[in-house]
Scaffold this active site. Structure first.
Site, PDB file in Angstrom:
ATOM      1  N   ASN A  53       0.612  -1.090  -0.186  1.00 43.22           N
ATOM      2  CA  ASN A  53      -0.234   0.115  -0.197  1.00 43.22           C
ATOM      3  C   ASN A  53       1.006   1.626  -0.171  1.00 43.22           C
ATOM      4  OD1 ASN A  53      -2.729   1.974   1.085  1.00 43.22           O
ATOM      5  ND2 ASN A  53      -1.230   2.143   2.410  1.00 43.22           N
ATOM      6  N   LYS A  98       2.069   3.575 -11.071  1.00 41.60           N
ATOM      7  CA  LYS A  98       0.900   2.608 -11.260  1.00 41.60           C
ATOM      8  C   LYS A  98      -0.059   1.805 -12.408  1.00 41.60           C
ATOM      9  CE  LYS A  98       0.075   4.573  -6.945  1.00 41.60           C
ATOM     10  NZ  LYS A  98       0.018   3.501  -5.551  1.00 41.60           N
ATOM     11  N   TYR A 124       3.478   9.503 -11.590  1.00 38.19           N
ATOM     12  CA  TYR A 124       2.955   8.125 -10.379  1.00 38.19           C
ATOM     13  C   TYR A 124       2.300   7.747 -11.272  1.00 38.19           C
ATOM     14  CZ  TYR A 124      -1.068   7.421  -7.543  1.00 38.19           C
ATOM     15  OH  TYR A 124      -1.929   7.507  -6.632  1.00 38.19           O
TER      16      TYR A 124
HETATM   17  N1  LIG Z   1      -5.764   8.448  -0.595  1.00 41.25           N
HETATM   18  C1  LIG Z   1      -6.027   9.016  -2.637  1.00 41.25           C
HETATM   19  O1  LIG Z   1      -7.054   9.393  -2.909  1.00 41.25           O
HETATM   20  C2  LIG Z   1      -5.850   7.018  -3.085  1.00 41.25           C
HETATM   21  C3  LIG Z   1      -5.980   7.151  -4.810  1.00 41.25           C
HETATM   22  C4  LIG Z   1      -5.541   6.072  -5.226  1.00 41.25           C
HETATM   23  C5  LIG Z   1      -4.335   5.153  -4.930  1.00 41.25           C
HETATM   24  N2  LIG Z   1      -4.156   5.846  -4.215  1.00 41.25           N
HETATM   25  C6  LIG Z   1      -2.974   4.657  -2.964  1.00 41.25           C
HETATM   26  O2  LIG Z   1      -3.449   4.544  -1.927  1.00 41.25           O
HETATM   27  C7  LIG Z   1      -2.234   3.975  -0.844  1.00 41.25           C
HETATM   28  C8  LIG Z   1      -2.009   5.098  -0.029  1.00 41.25           C
HETATM   29  O3  LIG Z   1      -2.437   6.113  -0.464  1.00 41.25           O
HETATM   30  P1  LIG Z   1      -3.016   7.055   0.957  1.00 41.25           P
HETATM   31  O4  LIG Z   1      -3.567   8.219   0.581  1.00 41.25           O
HETATM   32  O5  LIG Z   1      -2.864   6.574   2.902  1.00 41.25           O
HETATM   33  O6  LIG Z   1      -1.893   7.934   1.764  1.00 41.25           O
HETATM   34  P2  LIG Z   1      -0.754   8.430   2.741  1.00 41.25           P
HETATM   35  O7  LIG Z   1       0.394   9.268   2.343  1.00 41.25           O
HETATM   36  O8  LIG Z   1      -2.333   8.972   3.592  1.00 41.25           O
HETATM   37  O9  LIG Z   1      -0.846   7.125   3.423  1.00 41.25           O
HETATM   38  C9  LIG Z   1       1.021   6.680   3.028  1.00 41.25           C
HETATM   39  C10 LIG Z   1       1.785   5.675   4.075  1.00 41.25           C
HETATM   40  O10 LIG Z   1       3.171   5.021   3.034  1.00 41.25           O
HETATM   41  C11 LIG Z   1       4.371   5.788   3.401  1.00 41.25           C
HETATM   42  N3  LIG Z   1       5.369   5.101   3.203  1.00 41.25           N
HETATM   43  C12 LIG Z   1       5.323   6.283   2.231  1.00 41.25           C
HETATM   44  N4  LIG Z   1       6.441   6.543   1.644  1.00 41.25           N
HETATM   45  C13 LIG Z   1       6.847   4.449   2.063  1.00 41.25           C
HETATM   46  C14 LIG Z   1       8.672   4.485   1.774  1.00 41.25           C
HETATM   47  N5  LIG Z   1       9.621   4.026   1.801  1.00 41.25           N
HETATM   48  N6  LIG Z   1       8.451   3.470   2.754  1.00 41.25           N
HETATM   49  C15 LIG Z   1       7.384   2.833   4.041  1.00 41.25           C
HETATM   50  N7  LIG Z   1       6.466   3.875   4.062  1.00 41.25           N
HETATM   51  C16 LIG Z   1       5.942   4.391   3.432  1.00 41.25           C
HETATM   52  C17 LIG Z   1       3.843   6.474   4.843  1.00 41.25           C
HETATM   53  O11 LIG Z   1       4.961   7.058   5.807  1.00 41.25           O
HETATM   54  C18 LIG Z   1       2.465   6.633   4.978  1.00 41.25           C
HETATM   55  O12 LIG Z   1       1.752   6.370   5.889  1.00 41.25           O
HETATM   56  C19 LIG Z   1      -0.746   4.778  -2.059  1.00 41.25           C
HETATM   57  O13 LIG Z   1      -0.249   3.884  -3.159  1.00 41.25           O
HETATM   58  C20 LIG Z   1      -1.320   5.552  -3.190  1.00 41.25           C
HETATM   59  O14 LIG Z   1      -0.909   6.091  -4.625  1.00 41.25           O
HETATM   60  C21 LIG Z   1      -4.751   6.887  -2.639  1.00 41.25           C
END
Ligand SMILES: NC(=O)c1ccc[n+]([C@@H]2O[C@H](COP(=O)([O-])OP(=O)(O)OC[C@H]3O[C@@H](n4cnc5c(N)ncnc54)[C@H](O)[C@@H]3O)[C@@H](O)[C@H]2O)c1
Length: 258
Positions: free
Chosen positions: A88, A158, A154
Protein backbone atom coordinates in the site's frame (compact mmCIF):
# COMPACT_ATOMS: atom_id res chain seq x y z
CA UNK A 1 -8.79 -15.65 6.67
CA UNK A 2 -6.55 -18.47 7.81
CA UNK A 3 -6.29 -19.02 11.56
CA UNK A 4 -3.00 -17.88 13.17
CA UNK A 5 -2.11 -16.03 9.97
CA UNK A 6 0.14 -13.01 9.46
CA UNK A 7 -0.31 -10.01 7.18
CA UNK A 8 2.31 -7.44 6.23
CA UNK A 9 0.83 -4.06 5.27
CA UNK A 10 3.24 -1.45 3.92
CA UNK A 11 2.46 2.22 4.56
CA UNK A 12 -0.01 1.32 7.30
CA UNK A 13 0.72 4.26 9.63
CA UNK A 14 -2.20 6.31 8.31
CA UNK A 15 -4.80 6.70 5.57
CA UNK A 16 -5.87 3.73 3.47
CA UNK A 17 -3.11 1.50 4.91
CA UNK A 18 -4.34 2.08 8.45
CA UNK A 19 -7.90 1.04 7.48
CA UNK A 20 -6.49 -2.08 5.79
CA UNK A 21 -4.53 -3.03 8.95
CA UNK A 22 -7.70 -2.77 11.06
CA UNK A 23 -9.82 -4.70 8.54
CA UNK A 24 -7.35 -7.60 8.26
CA UNK A 25 -7.08 -7.75 12.06
CA UNK A 26 -10.90 -7.84 12.35
CA UNK A 27 -10.82 -10.76 9.96
CA UNK A 28 -8.36 -12.57 12.21
CA UNK A 29 -4.78 -11.84 11.09
CA UNK A 30 -1.85 -10.61 13.14
CA UNK A 31 -0.61 -7.46 11.42
CA UNK A 32 2.91 -6.23 10.74
CA UNK A 33 2.92 -2.56 9.75
CA UNK A 34 5.93 -1.66 7.62
CA UNK A 35 6.28 2.09 7.35
CA UNK A 36 8.96 4.75 7.52
CA UNK A 37 8.67 5.80 11.15
CA UNK A 38 7.73 3.58 14.11
CA UNK A 39 6.38 6.53 16.17
CA UNK A 40 3.84 7.30 13.46
CA UNK A 41 2.60 3.70 13.57
CA UNK A 42 1.57 3.90 17.25
CA UNK A 43 -2.04 4.82 16.42
CA UNK A 44 -2.41 1.90 14.00
CA UNK A 45 -0.96 -0.46 16.62
CA UNK A 46 -3.53 0.74 19.15
CA UNK A 47 -6.41 0.39 16.67
CA UNK A 48 -5.35 -3.14 15.65
CA UNK A 49 -4.86 -4.23 19.25
CA UNK A 50 -8.40 -3.06 20.05
CA UNK A 51 -9.59 -5.90 17.79
CA UNK A 52 -7.69 -8.36 20.02
CA UNK A 53 -5.02 -9.10 17.39
CA UNK A 54 -1.28 -8.65 17.61
CA UNK A 55 0.32 -5.72 15.80
CA UNK A 56 4.02 -5.11 15.27
CA UNK A 57 5.23 -1.90 13.66
CA UNK A 58 8.55 -2.22 11.88
CA UNK A 59 10.54 0.63 10.39
CA UNK A 60 10.92 -0.07 6.67
CA UNK A 61 11.65 1.97 3.59
CA UNK A 62 10.11 -0.16 0.82
CA UNK A 63 12.44 1.51 -1.68
CA UNK A 64 15.49 0.01 0.08
CA UNK A 65 16.29 -3.62 -0.74
CA UNK A 66 18.21 -4.00 2.57
CA UNK A 67 15.24 -2.74 4.61
CA UNK A 68 12.82 -5.02 2.78
CA UNK A 69 15.05 -8.10 3.21
CA UNK A 70 15.52 -7.39 6.94
CA UNK A 71 11.80 -6.78 7.49
CA UNK A 72 10.64 -9.98 5.80
CA UNK A 73 13.35 -12.02 7.54
CA UNK A 74 12.26 -10.57 10.90
CA UNK A 75 8.58 -11.33 10.25
CA UNK A 76 9.28 -14.94 9.26
CA UNK A 77 11.53 -15.44 12.34
CA UNK A 78 8.93 -13.91 14.62
CA UNK A 79 5.67 -15.28 13.18
CA UNK A 80 6.85 -18.38 11.26
CA UNK A 81 5.08 -17.48 8.00
CA UNK A 82 3.49 -14.68 5.95
CA UNK A 83 0.11 -15.45 4.40
CA UNK A 84 -0.93 -11.95 3.31
CA UNK A 85 0.98 -9.03 1.83
CA UNK A 86 -0.61 -5.67 1.04
CA UNK A 87 1.65 -3.29 -0.88
CA UNK A 88 0.00 0.00 0.00
CA UNK A 89 2.91 2.42 0.64
CA UNK A 90 2.93 5.09 -2.00
CA UNK A 91 3.81 8.70 -2.68
CA UNK A 92 2.13 11.22 -4.97
CA UNK A 93 5.34 12.33 -6.68
CA UNK A 94 5.69 15.74 -8.30
CA UNK A 95 2.88 17.76 -9.89
CA UNK A 96 4.55 19.17 -13.00
CA UNK A 97 4.44 18.79 -16.76
CA UNK A 98 6.71 16.02 -18.04
CA UNK A 99 9.37 18.43 -19.30
CA UNK A 100 9.66 19.87 -15.77
CA UNK A 101 10.03 16.58 -13.87
CA UNK A 102 13.53 16.02 -12.48
CA UNK A 103 15.18 12.63 -12.78
CA UNK A 104 15.47 12.50 -8.97
CA UNK A 105 11.71 13.00 -8.56
CA UNK A 106 11.00 10.40 -11.24
CA UNK A 107 13.31 7.86 -9.58
CA UNK A 108 11.98 8.52 -6.09
CA UNK A 109 8.34 8.04 -7.18
CA UNK A 110 9.10 4.83 -9.03
CA UNK A 111 11.32 3.59 -6.17
CA UNK A 112 8.49 3.73 -3.63
CA UNK A 113 5.46 2.97 -5.80
CA UNK A 114 6.82 0.27 -8.15
CA UNK A 115 10.20 -1.00 -6.93
CA UNK A 116 8.72 -1.19 -3.42
CA UNK A 117 5.99 -3.75 -4.29
CA UNK A 118 8.48 -5.70 -6.45
CA UNK A 119 11.03 -5.94 -3.62
CA UNK A 120 8.39 -6.90 -1.06
CA UNK A 121 7.02 -9.63 -3.35
CA UNK A 122 10.49 -10.93 -4.20
CA UNK A 123 11.21 -11.52 -0.51
CA UNK A 124 7.75 -12.77 0.53
CA UNK A 125 6.85 -15.09 -2.38
CA UNK A 126 9.41 -17.84 -1.48
CA UNK A 127 7.81 -18.11 1.99
CA UNK A 128 4.31 -18.24 0.46
CA UNK A 129 5.47 -20.91 -1.99
CA UNK A 130 6.81 -22.97 0.93
CA UNK A 131 3.32 -22.86 2.51
CA UNK A 132 1.50 -23.31 -0.85
CA UNK A 133 -0.65 -20.35 0.10
CA UNK A 134 -0.51 -16.59 -0.33
CA UNK A 135 -2.67 -13.58 -1.05
CA UNK A 136 -1.00 -10.41 -2.33
CA UNK A 137 -2.87 -7.16 -2.90
CA UNK A 138 -1.17 -4.21 -4.55
CA UNK A 139 -2.78 -0.81 -4.08
CA UNK A 140 -2.62 0.85 -7.49
CA UNK A 141 -5.01 3.68 -8.48
CA UNK A 142 -7.52 4.58 -11.16
CA UNK A 143 -4.50 6.55 -12.41
CA UNK A 144 -3.05 3.13 -13.23
CA UNK A 145 -5.69 2.96 -15.97
CA UNK A 146 -6.17 6.42 -17.39
CA UNK A 147 -3.97 9.50 -17.80
CA UNK A 148 -3.61 12.14 -15.11
CA UNK A 149 -1.90 15.14 -16.73
CA UNK A 150 1.04 16.65 -14.83
CA UNK A 151 1.56 13.45 -12.83
CA UNK A 152 3.63 11.31 -15.25
CA UNK A 153 5.82 9.58 -12.62
CA UNK A 154 2.78 8.64 -10.49
CA UNK A 155 0.75 7.42 -13.49
CA UNK A 156 3.70 5.42 -14.86
CA UNK A 157 4.28 3.83 -11.45
CA UNK A 158 0.64 2.83 -10.99
CA UNK A 159 0.32 1.53 -14.57
CA UNK A 160 3.48 -0.45 -13.82
CA UNK A 161 1.92 -1.87 -10.66
CA UNK A 162 -0.99 -3.26 -12.71
CA UNK A 163 1.40 -4.87 -15.23
CA UNK A 164 3.50 -6.28 -12.39
CA UNK A 165 0.36 -7.65 -10.70
CA UNK A 166 -0.83 -9.49 -13.80
CA UNK A 167 2.58 -10.93 -14.58
CA UNK A 168 3.30 -12.08 -11.02
CA UNK A 169 -0.20 -13.61 -10.82
CA UNK A 170 0.61 -15.69 -13.92
CA UNK A 171 3.93 -16.80 -12.36
CA UNK A 172 2.67 -17.89 -8.94
CA UNK A 173 -0.91 -19.09 -9.50
CA UNK A 174 0.15 -22.74 -9.49
CA UNK A 175 1.48 -22.26 -5.95
CA UNK A 176 -1.97 -21.13 -4.72
CA UNK A 177 -0.77 -17.54 -4.50
CA UNK A 178 -3.25 -14.92 -5.74
CA UNK A 179 -2.08 -11.46 -6.76
CA UNK A 180 -4.55 -8.65 -7.38
CA UNK A 181 -4.50 -4.87 -7.64
CA UNK A 182 -7.04 -2.53 -6.09
CA UNK A 183 -7.51 0.83 -7.80
CA UNK A 184 -8.96 3.54 -5.56
CA UNK A 185 -10.50 6.71 -6.92
CA UNK A 186 -10.22 9.93 -4.90
CA UNK A 187 -10.33 8.96 -1.23
CA UNK A 188 -11.86 11.39 1.25
CA UNK A 189 -9.57 12.39 4.11
CA UNK A 190 -7.16 15.09 5.27
CA UNK A 191 -4.92 14.73 2.21
CA UNK A 192 -7.55 15.44 -0.45
CA UNK A 193 -9.15 18.16 1.70
CA UNK A 194 -5.76 19.93 1.80
CA UNK A 195 -5.55 19.66 -2.02
CA UNK A 196 -9.04 21.23 -2.37
CA UNK A 197 -8.09 24.00 0.10
CA UNK A 198 -4.89 24.73 -1.82
CA UNK A 199 -6.76 24.86 -5.14
CA UNK A 200 -9.38 27.16 -3.58
CA UNK A 201 -6.63 29.51 -2.32
CA UNK A 202 -4.81 29.45 -5.67
CA UNK A 203 -7.87 30.02 -7.88
CA UNK A 204 -10.14 32.07 -5.62
CA UNK A 205 -12.87 29.48 -6.20
CA UNK A 206 -15.09 28.11 -3.46
CA UNK A 207 -13.91 24.92 -1.63
CA UNK A 208 -17.30 23.20 -2.05
CA UNK A 209 -17.36 24.04 -5.75
CA UNK A 210 -13.94 22.42 -6.29
CA UNK A 211 -14.92 19.39 -4.24
CA UNK A 212 -18.24 19.14 -6.14
CA UNK A 213 -16.40 19.06 -9.49
CA UNK A 214 -14.34 16.07 -8.34
CA UNK A 215 -17.37 14.31 -6.85
CA UNK A 216 -19.34 14.69 -10.10
CA UNK A 217 -16.59 12.82 -12.00
CA UNK A 218 -17.91 9.65 -10.31
CA UNK A 219 -21.17 7.94 -11.29
CA UNK A 220 -22.30 8.04 -7.66
CA UNK A 221 -21.32 11.70 -7.29
CA UNK A 222 -19.15 11.09 -4.25
CA UNK A 223 -15.65 10.36 -3.04
CA UNK A 224 -14.54 7.00 -1.65
CA UNK A 225 -13.72 6.20 2.00
CA UNK A 226 -10.53 4.38 3.00
CA UNK A 227 -12.80 1.72 4.60
CA UNK A 228 -14.31 0.98 1.15
CA UNK A 229 -10.82 0.14 -0.10
CA UNK A 230 -10.05 -1.90 3.03
CA UNK A 231 -13.28 -3.91 2.59
CA UNK A 232 -12.22 -5.02 -0.90
CA UNK A 233 -8.73 -5.90 0.32
CA UNK A 234 -10.35 -7.97 3.09
CA UNK A 235 -12.49 -9.78 0.52
CA UNK A 236 -9.44 -10.49 -1.68
CA UNK A 237 -7.75 -12.02 1.37
CA UNK A 238 -10.82 -14.11 2.25
CA UNK A 239 -11.83 -17.62 1.27
CA UNK A 240 -14.60 -16.12 -0.91
CA UNK A 241 -12.18 -14.86 -3.57
CA UNK A 242 -10.14 -18.00 -4.15
CA UNK A 243 -10.45 -17.91 -7.95
CA UNK A 244 -9.87 -14.20 -8.40
CA UNK A 245 -6.30 -13.42 -9.41
CA UNK A 246 -4.46 -11.09 -11.79
CA UNK A 247 -7.29 -8.53 -11.59
CA UNK A 248 -7.29 -4.77 -11.11
CA UNK A 249 -10.50 -3.77 -9.38
CA UNK A 250 -11.68 -0.18 -9.01
CA UNK A 251 -13.10 1.29 -5.82
CA UNK A 252 -13.98 4.65 -7.31
CA UNK A 253 -17.73 5.21 -6.85
CA UNK A 254 -17.94 4.73 -10.61
CA UNK A 255 -15.31 7.29 -11.62
CA UNK A 256 -13.56 4.75 -13.86
CA UNK A 257 -15.44 1.76 -15.27
CA UNK A 258 -12.76 -0.38 -16.89
N1 LIG B 1 -5.73 8.83 -1.22
C1 LIG B 1 -6.16 8.67 -2.47
O1 LIG B 1 -7.05 9.40 -2.95
C2 LIG B 1 -5.60 7.55 -3.31
C3 LIG B 1 -6.18 7.29 -4.56
C4 LIG B 1 -5.67 6.26 -5.33
C5 LIG B 1 -4.59 5.51 -4.89
N2 LIG B 1 -4.04 5.78 -3.66
C6 LIG B 1 -2.91 4.95 -3.25
O2 LIG B 1 -3.22 4.36 -2.00
C7 LIG B 1 -2.02 4.18 -1.23
C8 LIG B 1 -2.18 4.84 0.14
O3 LIG B 1 -2.52 6.19 -0.07
P1 LIG B 1 -2.92 7.19 1.12
O4 LIG B 1 -3.72 8.27 0.52
O5 LIG B 1 -3.46 6.43 2.28
O6 LIG B 1 -1.47 7.80 1.44
P2 LIG B 1 -0.87 8.47 2.77
O7 LIG B 1 0.15 9.46 2.30
O8 LIG B 1 -1.95 8.94 3.68
O9 LIG B 1 -0.13 7.23 3.45
C9 LIG B 1 0.93 6.59 2.80
C10 LIG B 1 1.75 5.85 3.83
O10 LIG B 1 2.88 5.27 3.14
C11 LIG B 1 4.04 5.54 3.90
N3 LIG B 1 5.22 5.55 3.03
C12 LIG B 1 5.57 6.49 2.13
N4 LIG B 1 6.74 6.18 1.57
C13 LIG B 1 7.14 5.00 2.12
C14 LIG B 1 8.28 4.18 1.97
N5 LIG B 1 9.28 4.50 1.13
N6 LIG B 1 8.37 3.04 2.69
C15 LIG B 1 7.38 2.71 3.57
N7 LIG B 1 6.29 3.45 3.78
C16 LIG B 1 6.17 4.60 3.06
C17 LIG B 1 3.79 6.89 4.55
O11 LIG B 1 4.65 7.09 5.67
C18 LIG B 1 2.31 6.77 4.92
O12 LIG B 1 2.13 6.19 6.19
C19 LIG B 1 -0.90 4.78 -2.06
O13 LIG B 1 -0.25 3.76 -2.79
C20 LIG B 1 -1.63 5.72 -3.01
O14 LIG B 1 -0.93 5.95 -4.21
C21 LIG B 1 -4.52 6.79 -2.88
Amino acid sequence: MRPESTAIVTGGARGIGQSICVELARRGASVVVADLDTDEMAETKEMVEETGRRCEPIETNVGSSEDVEETVEWVVDEFGSVEYLVNNAGIAGPTASCENVSTDDWEQTLAVNLKGPFQMCREVVPHMRAESFGRIVNIASVTGKRPLPNRTPYAASKMGVIGFTRTLAAEVGDANINVNAVCPGSVDGPRIRRVFERQAAETGRDYEEIRGDVEREAARGELVDSEDVADLVGYLCSEHSERITGQDINVSAGKVMY
